[in-house]
Design a protein around this motif. Structure first.
Motif, PDB file in Angstrom:
ATOM      1  N   PRO A  28      63.518  34.975 -35.127  1.00 12.03           N
ATOM      2  CA  PRO A  28      63.862  34.425 -33.806  1.00 12.03           C
ATOM      3  C   PRO A  28      64.597  35.408 -32.887  1.00 12.03           C
ATOM      4  O   PRO A  28      64.187  35.581 -31.731  1.00 12.03           O
ATOM      5  CB  PRO A  28      64.717  33.194 -34.146  1.00 12.03           C
ATOM      6  N   PRO A  29      65.673  36.099 -33.360  1.00 10.65           N
ATOM      7  CA  PRO A  29      66.353  37.004 -32.424  1.00 10.65           C
ATOM      8  C   PRO A  29      65.499  38.206 -32.025  1.00 10.65           C
ATOM      9  O   PRO A  29      65.538  38.645 -30.866  1.00 10.65           O
ATOM     10  CB  PRO A  29      67.611  37.438 -33.184  1.00 10.65           C
ATOM     11  N   THR A  30      64.734  38.755 -32.966  1.00  5.00           N
ATOM     12  CA  THR A  30      63.890  39.905 -32.626  1.00  5.00           C
ATOM     13  C   THR A  30      62.814  39.508 -31.625  1.00  5.00           C
ATOM     14  O   THR A  30      62.549  40.230 -30.650  1.00  5.00           O
ATOM     15  CB  THR A  30      63.237  40.482 -33.894  1.00  5.00           C
ATOM     16  N   MET A  31      62.194  38.357 -31.854  1.00  2.00           N
ATOM     17  CA  MET A  31      61.169  37.891 -30.919  1.00  2.00           C
ATOM     18  C   MET A  31      61.779  37.595 -29.551  1.00  2.00           C
ATOM     19  O   MET A  31      61.172  37.903 -28.513  1.00  2.00           O
ATOM     20  CB  MET A  31      60.487  36.641 -31.477  1.00  2.00           C
ATOM     21  N   PHE A  32      62.976  37.016 -29.540  1.00  2.00           N
ATOM     22  CA  PHE A  32      63.641  36.724 -28.266  1.00  2.00           C
ATOM     23  C   PHE A  32      63.892  38.006 -27.474  1.00  2.00           C
ATOM     24  O   PHE A  32      63.604  38.090 -26.272  1.00  2.00           O
ATOM     25  CB  PHE A  32      64.957  35.993 -28.523  1.00  2.00           C
ATOM     26  N   LEU A  33      64.437  39.034 -28.154  1.00  2.00           N
ATOM     27  CA  LEU A  33      64.726  40.298 -27.472  1.00  2.00           C
ATOM     28  C   LEU A  33      63.449  40.969 -26.991  1.00  2.00           C
ATOM     29  O   LEU A  33      63.403  41.546 -25.896  1.00  2.00           O
ATOM     30  CB  LEU A  33      65.494  41.233 -28.409  1.00  2.00           C
TER      31      LEU A  33
ATOM     32  N   ALA B 297      54.191  41.338 -30.515  1.00  2.00           N
ATOM     33  CA  ALA B 297      54.707  40.028 -30.914  1.00  2.00           C
ATOM     34  C   ALA B 297      54.134  39.602 -32.263  1.00  2.00           C
ATOM     35  O   ALA B 297      54.857  39.087 -33.132  1.00  2.00           O
ATOM     36  CB  ALA B 297      54.378  38.993 -29.841  1.00  2.00           C
ATOM     37  N   VAL B 298      52.819  39.828 -32.467  1.00  2.00           N
ATOM     38  CA  VAL B 298      52.206  39.453 -33.753  1.00  2.00           C
ATOM     39  C   VAL B 298      52.787  40.295 -34.889  1.00  2.00           C
ATOM     40  O   VAL B 298      53.064  39.793 -35.980  1.00  2.00           O
ATOM     41  CB  VAL B 298      50.674  39.607 -33.675  1.00  2.00           C
TER      42      VAL B 298
ATOM     43  N   MET C 145      59.894  42.207 -22.373  1.00  2.00           N
ATOM     44  CA  MET C 145      58.591  42.165 -21.714  1.00  2.00           C
ATOM     45  C   MET C 145      58.710  41.561 -20.317  1.00  2.00           C
ATOM     46  O   MET C 145      58.142  42.067 -19.344  1.00  2.00           O
ATOM     47  CB  MET C 145      57.609  41.333 -22.545  1.00  2.00           C
ATOM     48  N   ARG C 146      59.473  40.475 -20.205  1.00  2.00           N
ATOM     49  CA  ARG C 146      59.630  39.822 -18.902  1.00  2.00           C
ATOM     50  C   ARG C 146      60.399  40.713 -17.928  1.00  2.00           C
ATOM     51  O   ARG C 146      60.071  40.772 -16.736  1.00  2.00           O
ATOM     52  CB  ARG C 146      60.349  38.489 -19.089  1.00  2.00           C
ATOM     53  N   SER C 147      61.416  41.414 -18.434  1.00  2.00           N
ATOM     54  CA  SER C 147      62.181  42.311 -17.567  1.00  2.00           C
ATOM     55  C   SER C 147      61.306  43.441 -17.038  1.00  2.00           C
ATOM     56  O   SER C 147      61.369  43.807 -15.863  1.00  2.00           O
ATOM     57  CB  SER C 147      63.378  42.886 -18.330  1.00  2.00           C
ATOM     58  N   ALA C 148      60.473  44.014 -17.933  1.00  2.00           N
ATOM     59  CA  ALA C 148      59.578  45.092 -17.518  1.00  2.00           C
ATOM     60  C   ALA C 148      58.565  44.603 -16.493  1.00  2.00           C
ATOM     61  O   ALA C 148      58.246  45.287 -15.518  1.00  2.00           O
ATOM     62  CB  ALA C 148      58.864  45.681 -18.734  1.00  2.00           C
ATOM     63  N   ALA C 149      58.045  43.371 -16.717  1.00  2.00           N
ATOM     64  CA  ALA C 149      57.079  42.812 -15.770  1.00  2.00           C
ATOM     65  C   ALA C 149      57.729  42.574 -14.413  1.00  2.00           C
ATOM     66  O   ALA C 149      57.137  42.833 -13.363  1.00  2.00           O
ATOM     67  CB  ALA C 149      56.501  41.512 -16.325  1.00  2.00           C
ATOM     68  N   ALA C 150      58.977  42.073 -14.422  1.00  2.00           N
ATOM     69  CA  ALA C 150      59.682  41.835 -13.168  1.00  2.00           C
ATOM     70  C   ALA C 150      59.941  43.144 -12.427  1.00  2.00           C
ATOM     71  O   ALA C 150      59.806  43.229 -11.205  1.00  2.00           O
ATOM     72  CB  ALA C 150      60.995  41.105 -13.439  1.00  2.00           C
TER      73      ALA C 150
ATOM     74  N   THR D  55      61.194  49.203 -34.627  1.00  2.00           N
ATOM     75  CA  THR D  55      61.505  50.279 -33.688  1.00  2.00           C
ATOM     76  C   THR D  55      60.275  50.673 -32.889  1.00  2.00           C
ATOM     77  O   THR D  55      60.342  50.915 -31.672  1.00  2.00           O
ATOM     78  CB  THR D  55      62.040  51.507 -34.452  1.00  2.00           C
ATOM     79  N   MET D  56      59.132  50.717 -33.562  1.00  2.00           N
ATOM     80  CA  MET D  56      57.891  51.140 -32.911  1.00  2.00           C
ATOM     81  C   MET D  56      57.474  50.184 -31.797  1.00  2.00           C
ATOM     82  O   MET D  56      57.118  50.621 -30.699  1.00  2.00           O
ATOM     83  CB  MET D  56      56.776  51.260 -33.954  1.00  2.00           C
ATOM     84  N   VAL D  57      57.515  48.863 -32.056  1.00  2.00           N
ATOM     85  CA  VAL D  57      57.053  47.928 -31.029  1.00  2.00           C
ATOM     86  C   VAL D  57      58.000  47.929 -29.820  1.00  2.00           C
ATOM     87  O   VAL D  57      57.557  47.807 -28.671  1.00  2.00           O
ATOM     88  CB  VAL D  57      56.887  46.510 -31.610  1.00  2.00           C
ATOM     89  N   PHE D  58      59.298  48.073 -30.071  1.00  2.00           N
ATOM     90  CA  PHE D  58      60.236  48.125 -28.949  1.00  2.00           C
ATOM     91  C   PHE D  58      60.091  49.445 -28.176  1.00  2.00           C
ATOM     92  O   PHE D  58      60.160  49.466 -26.946  1.00  2.00           O
ATOM     93  CB  PHE D  58      61.678  47.958 -29.443  1.00  2.00           C
ATOM     94  N   TRP D  59      59.900  50.539 -28.918  1.00  2.00           N
ATOM     95  CA  TRP D  59      59.738  51.848 -28.254  1.00  2.00           C
ATOM     96  C   TRP D  59      58.487  51.862 -27.377  1.00  2.00           C
ATOM     97  O   TRP D  59      58.520  52.344 -26.247  1.00  2.00           O
ATOM     98  CB  TRP D  59      59.657  52.948 -29.303  1.00  2.00           C
ATOM     99  N   MET D  60      57.392  51.319 -27.913  1.00  2.00           N
ATOM    100  CA  MET D  60      56.149  51.339 -27.153  1.00  2.00           C
ATOM    101  C   MET D  60      56.245  50.441 -25.935  1.00  2.00           C
ATOM    102  O   MET D  60      55.693  50.753 -24.872  1.00  2.00           O
ATOM    103  CB  MET D  60      54.976  50.908 -28.040  1.00  2.00           C
ATOM    104  N   ARG D  61      56.941  49.312 -26.063  1.00  2.00           N
ATOM    105  CA  ARG D  61      57.119  48.436 -24.906  1.00  2.00           C
ATOM    106  C   ARG D  61      57.886  49.142 -23.788  1.00  2.00           C
ATOM    107  O   ARG D  61      57.598  48.993 -22.603  1.00  2.00           O
ATOM    108  CB  ARG D  61      57.885  47.187 -25.330  1.00  2.00           C
ATOM    109  N   LYS D  62      58.851  49.961 -24.188  1.00  2.00           N
ATOM    110  CA  LYS D  62      59.695  50.642 -23.206  1.00  2.00           C
ATOM    111  C   LYS D  62      59.042  51.905 -22.661  1.00  2.00           C
ATOM    112  O   LYS D  62      59.197  52.236 -21.474  1.00  2.00           O
ATOM    113  CB  LYS D  62      61.040  50.988 -23.851  1.00  2.00           C
ATOM    114  N   SER D  63      58.283  52.620 -23.510  1.00  2.00           N
ATOM    115  CA  SER D  63      57.838  53.971 -23.152  1.00  2.00           C
ATOM    116  C   SER D  63      56.392  54.055 -22.724  1.00  2.00           C
ATOM    117  O   SER D  63      55.925  55.145 -22.368  1.00  2.00           O
ATOM    118  CB  SER D  63      58.057  54.911 -24.353  1.00  2.00           C
ATOM    119  N   ALA D  64      55.643  52.943 -22.783  1.00  2.00           N
ATOM    120  CA  ALA D  64      54.205  53.018 -22.521  1.00  2.00           C
ATOM    121  C   ALA D  64      53.905  53.603 -21.148  1.00  2.00           C
ATOM    122  O   ALA D  64      52.977  54.390 -20.973  1.00  2.00           O
ATOM    123  CB  ALA D  64      53.574  51.630 -22.650  1.00  2.00           C
TER     124      ALA D  64
END
Length: 714
Positions: A257-262, A188-189, A267-272, A89-98
């Motif tokens: 695999p699914p968590t890393m894929f999502l 990712a790590v 990350m790519r969507s945010a960069a785009a 939850t933390m890594v996804f939240w930080m990716r979205k909320s940074a």
């Protein structure tokens, strides 16, 4: 030590940087608002969050220490799963909320300024406490999976220290970090590390008996040296071990695999989105205000600023009056004391207290063994063993008078600390240390007062001399049955030479079961095992590879319509390989520890290869092979029965009962004409019962290698 420290270093660096950024934003917001007098409220909230996090770690540690061994496994397994959920939850939240984190926090601080210092304390406390609790939980689980605390704690301390320095540099604008890229890479790590924690947690739940299948191994590479640099690197960073159950592997693959894929897709969507926003045309300039409008706006702003200053002075006066009524030390003490009191209360409720294991720091090296037990007492004990030497060690807690072993730790690597637990009654005890360089020594004798009942039952160690006769008996059995194997292999070859495929199918099974009954000796068969019973897995040409020979190659041909003329050379080669094995076997040595180990491994392979159908190339005789493997296990046990009877007769009785249960399951699958039901023809209930009963038998057999392991003496 670094292998164990890396996951904790990463979580300390990442979570520390997250918490530090939050604190930096809070402080910067107050400084820019000219409210430096309120900084104390922020630091009070941060301090309370830190106190709560440390208290939470104490609750985890003391609660686990108060539980029995099985309860500790379940407790650790559940917390590992919770930690994985938090970190994900933390890594996804930080990716979205940074990107919006700074603005959100500034808005909260602005709101808190208008509502009093208490709200500001609460704002900073809530903002930092989440990071602290996540850090405590994940560090606790990584330390538990590492089996020692020194490496993870050092890694976490270094990570947090670097995070503090980085946050100071960012605040002072002397350091620039691409935070988006940093949180993306570390996220990712951490997902990879969390996958290992998930697998470890599932293994803990299986060891604790909450979930079955602990010995249903997907792979079992026990021949790998667990103390080697590559094994400790993989285990320390990824939590992957040489032996993992099917549930652990499935859980790992379903998560990673699914968590890393999502995560990568996000990350790519945010960069785009950022790129699109950067390329968007600039907004049209606003229509200029008139002079009258500008004067009116300035007047309104002055009035608002004046009102804000009046309100700030009034609130400051109220705070000074409150401070006079309550001393500052009382306010600070209460902020830090509340979490600590909560921790003590939780420990009192969750743990029985008096039954908590006493903790002792014990040091060992090649020059001294087991120093530091300063106050020997009866009851539950936890010995924190630290290897200060240069070689991996095995450590035993023994009775000096009888050499009975009460507890042990294997593969204690240099520079690491791991706990050893035991419940002791009155008597004499000592530590015995055996290092991989051949050094073996014992500690002084420690006397424990109290009665002789209520402690763990020690078991007599097994010496090389104890195992010599079982080894001789088993080798004689193998040599005798190799001759039977040769005769039946010659009959199979004769069937193929005569073109009698039907007879060859019958005689193939007889000869193959002869070989499967010798399961405990495969370590002394040189390269003949691959020639005689090798599978096509891993061969470049698969089932068509010309180097593939032996029983399974002949099986494939017989049940896939190949002619006897095609298979005749393979029958002749099989006979030649069996003859070569008979000639080579007398010169091969048998490791005495192989026999106790094989009592478990033979049926592990059965569960992995036969009952999954992996080793079936068309004959549908997997259950017949399983029955032969069960017989081979009984033969090995028969050579060890006297040693088992002297050490754990109840375990031996239970093993015998489960062997009969599994034998009945397999016999039920044999038809009246002697043929065997194929795996895919069994009902789901039948397959579940066979696999479940065999899994329980493996649980019972797991004590044999531990009880009968040859142990070094000093």
């Amino acid at each position: 030590m670094w292998n164990d420290a890396f996951p904790s270093f990463l979580i300390g660096l990442r979570e520390g940087l997250e918490a530090g950024l939050i604190v930096s934003i809070l402080v910067a917001t107050l400084v820019r608002a000219d409210q430096r007098a309120r900084l104390g409220a922020v630091w009070a909230g941060v301090g309370a969050a830190a106190a709560l996090s440390l208290s939470f770690a104490a609750v985890l540690t003391f609660t686990a220490a108060d539980l029995p061994a099985g309860g500790q496994d379940v407790f650790g397994g559940v917390l590992s799963l919770i930690a994985v959920g938090f970190v994900t939850t933390m890594v996804f939240w930080m990716r979205k909320s940074a990107r919006s984190l700074s603005g959100d926090l500034r808005a909260r601080v602005t709101e808190a300024l208008g509502r009093g210092a208490g709200v500001l304390v609460l704002t900073s406390f809530i903002a930092v406490a989440r990071e602290g609790l996540e850090t405590s939980l994940f560090l606790w689980t990584t330390a538990k999976s590492a089996g020692e605390s020194q490496g993870p704690m050092i890694g976490a301390a270094i990570g947090i220290a670097l995070a503090v320095v980085a946050c100071w540099g960012l605040y002072r604008r002397v350091l620039k970090i691409n935070l988006t890229k940093f949180f993306s890479i570390t996220g990712a790590v951490l997902i990879v590390i969390a996958a290992g924690v998930l697998a470890y947690g599932l293994g803990d739940l299986q060891e604790g008996g909450l979930i079955p299948g602990h010995t249903a191994y997907a792979f079992n590479l026990t021949s790998i040296d667990a103390g080697s640099w590559y094994a400790t690197l993989i285990a320390g960073t990824l939590n992957l071990t040489p032996a993992m159950s099917w549930l652990q592997v499935i859980g790992y693959l379903l998560y990673l695999p699914p968590t890393m894929f999502l995560f990568v897709r996000g990350m790519r969507s945010a960069a785009a989105a950022s790129k699109t926003a950067a390329q968007a045309p600039a907004a049209e300039p606003a229509t200029p205000l008139t002079r009258a409008q500008r004067r009116a706006a300035a007047r309104v702003a002055d009035e608002q600023a004046l009102a804000a200053r009046i309100a700030a002075k009034r609130e400051a006066k109220q705070e000074r009056e409150a401070a006079r009524r309550m001393p500052r030390w009382a306010v600070g003490t209460s902020i830090f004391a509340v979490p600590a009191v909560a921790a003590v209360a939780a420990i009192a409720v969750l743990g029985p207290g008096k039954s908590a294991a006493a903790s002792n720091d014990i040091a060992l090296s090649e020059s001294s063994c087991g120093t530091g037990w300063t106050n020997p007492e009866p009851g539950a004990q936890t010995f924190n063993l630290t290897n200060n030497g240069h070689n991996t060690a095995e450590v035993y807690l023994i009775s000096p008078s009888t050499n009975a072993v009460f507890a042990e730790i294997e593969n204690l690597a240099p520079g690491t600390t791991r706990p050893l637990t035991a419940t002791l009654s009155g008597g004499s005890y000592a530590f015995r240390c055996a290092f991989t360089d051949g050094t073996a020594l014992s500690s002084k004798t420690y006397m424990v007062g109290g009665g002789s009942s209520g402690g763990s039952t020690g078991f007599a160690p097994v010496t090389d001399q104890d195992l010599q006769q079982p080894v001789a008996d088993y080798r004689a059995y193998v040599q005798q049955n190799l001759l039977v194997l040769l005769a039946d292999s010659q009959r199979l070859a004769a069937d193929l030479a005569a073109g009698n495929v039907a007879a060859a199918k019958t005689d193939w099974l007889t000869a193959h079961l002869d070989y499967e009954g010798l399961g405990a000796a495969y370590g002394t068969f040189e390269n003949f095992d691959a020639k005689i019973d090798g599978r096509a897995t891993g061969l470049q040409g698969g089932v068509n590879d010309p180097s593939w020979t032996g029983f399974h190659r002949i099986e494939y041909g017989l049940w896939h319509g190949q002619s006897a003329a095609v298979l005749k050379p393979l029958g002749d080669q099989l006979v030649a390989d069996v003859q070569g094995l008979i000639k080579a076997f007398p010169s091969q040595t048998t490791d005495p520890n192989d026999l106790p180990l094989r009592t478990h491994e033979i049926l592990e392979n059965t569960l992995q290869f036969q009952l999954t159908g992996i080793s079936d190339y068309g004959s549908g005789t997997a259950l017949a092979t399983a029955s032969a493997n069960l017989h081979g296990t009984q033969v090995v046990l028969s050579t060890l029965v006297s040693l088992m009877q002297a050490r754990d007769p109840q375990a031996l009785k239970s093993i015998d009962a489960w062997i009969q249960t599994v034998a009945a399951d397999l016999n039920a699958a044999q038809r009246p004409d002697g043929s065997w039901t194929a795996l895919d023809q069994l009902t789901a209930t039948q397959r579940q019962k066979i696999s479940g009963d065999l899994g329980e038998l493996l649980e019972q057999l797991s004590v044999v290698p531990d009880l009968l392991e040859e142990r070094s003496s000093a």
